[in-house]
Enzyme design. Structure first.
Site, PDB file in Angstrom:
ATOM      1  N   THR A 226      60.789 -37.209  70.538  1.00 34.97           N
ATOM      2  CA  THR A 226      59.800 -36.398  71.246  1.00 34.97           C
ATOM      3  C   THR A 226      58.665 -35.967  70.326  1.00 34.97           C
ATOM      4  OG1 THR A 226      59.494 -34.262  72.378  1.00 34.97           O
ATOM      5  CG2 THR A 226      61.246 -34.376  70.755  1.00 34.97           C
ATOM      6  N   ASP A 227      57.511 -35.646  70.918  1.00 34.69           N
ATOM      7  CA  ASP A 227      56.402 -35.099  70.136  1.00 34.69           C
ATOM      8  C   ASP A 227      56.675 -33.678  69.655  1.00 34.69           C
ATOM      9  OD1 ASP A 227      56.223 -33.807  72.604  1.00 34.69           O
ATOM     10  OD2 ASP A 227      54.159 -34.404  73.011  1.00 34.69           O
ATOM     11  N   GLU A 228      57.657 -33.002  70.242  1.00 31.17           N
ATOM     12  CA  GLU A 228      57.902 -31.603  69.901  1.00 31.17           C
ATOM     13  C   GLU A 228      58.399 -31.406  68.476  1.00 31.17           C
ATOM     14  OE1 GLU A 228      59.583 -29.084  72.973  1.00 31.17           O
ATOM     15  OE2 GLU A 228      59.370 -30.714  74.420  1.00 31.17           O
TER      16      GLU A 228
ATOM     17  N   TYR B  24      65.785 -26.917  70.549  1.00 30.72           N
ATOM     18  CA  TYR B  24      65.726 -28.301  71.032  1.00 30.72           C
ATOM     19  C   TYR B  24      64.977 -29.191  70.051  1.00 30.72           C
ATOM     20  CZ  TYR B  24      63.618 -32.305  73.360  1.00 30.72           C
ATOM     21  OH  TYR B  24      63.166 -33.571  73.647  1.00 30.72           O
TER      22      TYR B  24
ATOM     23  N   LYS C 274      66.255 -32.393  67.689  1.00 27.24           N
ATOM     24  CA  LYS C 274      65.694 -33.745  67.756  1.00 27.24           C
ATOM     25  C   LYS C 274      65.115 -34.161  66.405  1.00 27.24           C
ATOM     26  CE  LYS C 274      65.314 -36.307  70.649  1.00 27.24           C
ATOM     27  NZ  LYS C 274      66.197 -37.438  71.051  1.00 27.24           N
TER      28      LYS C 274
END
Length: 351
Positions: free
Chosen positions: A132-134, A158, A162
């Protein structure tokens, strides 16, 4: 044959359906079927002999070992993850167990399997990790978009979990030589998305006349990517991506949350008119802790190296998505159970 983990979830199921439709190669689909995993997402391939579904956990060493030994996949595409920021705030342990421990155990079994391969089988094997970009943190209004070399700065349980999984994948490539690929994507939307996420939540609440809760001032910015475009990008990376590399995937379509909600309202006014405009249902609620202000993805690498670009604009993709949820109320009814309603009340009830 390929092995897909988390192939009954939102992005994983779309990938499996697209893969069988456009590639045709058999798929072993390993999914634990937690709250967001739903066999209803795979109804159209339930009788397809090319789709082999196995209910199980990526953290189950023995099961993963058995599946690798029995089916001898040429690739593993790893979607399985806990993926909702709000849930990670309320209960981070599940995210640690699935995203970190689960990915570690999966990697360890895949490494042993790959080391036992010979010749062409070993050379062509790939492990593709979907992230993810997060993991990159939050951008200021004038900051350049995230690139593949942006330092990691996760801000939620989260995204931290990741980020850890991304680092494990990198380490298994550099330490053991495992032929890995990593993709980091922006916010996805489209069919089969569990309705705790912004776009399906707004669509379904709008259809039923319920409030449309918008965090804070609604000016948080996200880069939106239609799920079918994301799945096509993953296929390109799997086919021709350079081993050990990371590829950012995004729609290059930055929108504030309130603009997204208002666009959904306008589409619902047209397709599902009510006595008053759907925008009258918008309700600003207390922001969530640590809410990242802006994400944006620089996709020049995947465009230049692999020739991928999204086909859908935000407007065309969002209209397809609203149409899908209106036409699939049976699917919606099947996933919005008592447990789902309890979660919505827990997360939004006191805001």
């Amino acid at each position: 044959m390929i092995l897909v983990t988390g192939g009954a979830g939102f992005i994983g199921a779309n990938f499996v359906l697209q893969w069988l439709r456009e590639v045709g190669e058999p798929v072993v689909n390993l999914d634990k079927l937690t709250y967001a995993g739903n066999l209803g997402n795979l109804a159209e391939v339930v009788d397809d002999p090319r789709h082999i579904f196995v209910r199980g956990d990526i953290a189950d060493h023995r099961l993963v070992r058995e599946l690798l030994g029995q089916y001898r996949p040429r690739a593993v595409v790893h979607f399985a993850a806990e993926s909702h920021v709000d849930r990670s705030i309320h209960g981070p342990e599940d995210f640690i167990q699935t995203n970190i421990v689960g990915t570690f155990r999966l990697l360890d079994e895949v490494r042993a399997y790959w080391e036992g391969l010979k010749g062409a089988e070993r050379d062509r094997f790939r492990f593709l990790h979907v992230s993810t970009d997060e993991v990159y943190g939050s951008l200021g209004p004038a900051d350049p978009a995230f690139s593949e070399t942006t330092p990691y700065a996760p801000n939620s349980p989260y995204s931290a979990s990741k980020a850890a999984s991304d680092h494990l994948v990198r380490a298994y490539h550099h330490t053991y030589g495992l032929p890995t690929l990593t993709t980091n994507c922006s916010n996805n939307y489209g069919p089969y998305q569990f309705p705790e996420k912004l776009i399906p939540l707004m669509i379904l609440n709008g259809l039923t006349g319920q409030p449309l809760p918008v965090y804070g001032d609604g000016l948080n910015v996200r880069d939106w990517l239609y799920v079918e475009d994301h799945c096509a990008a993953i296929r390109r990376v799997l086919e021709d991506g350079r081993v050990g590399e990371t590829y950012n995937i995004g729609g290059e379509c930055e929108k504030t949350n309130i603009d997204v909600v208002k666009t959904i309202c306008a589409i619902l006014d047209e397709l599902h008119p009510s006595r008053r405009p759907h925008a009258a249902l918008i309700k600003y609620v207390q922001d969530r802790p640590g809410h990242d202000r802006r994400y944006a993805m620089d996709t020049r690498k995947i465009r230049a190296e692999l020739g991928w670009a999204p086909k859908e604009t935000f407007e065309t993709g969002l209209r397809k998505t609203v149409d899908w949820y209106i036409a699939h109320r049976d699917w919606v009814d099947g996933v919005t159970t008592g447990a789902y309603r309890q979660w919505i009340e827990q997360n939004y009830g006191n805001r």
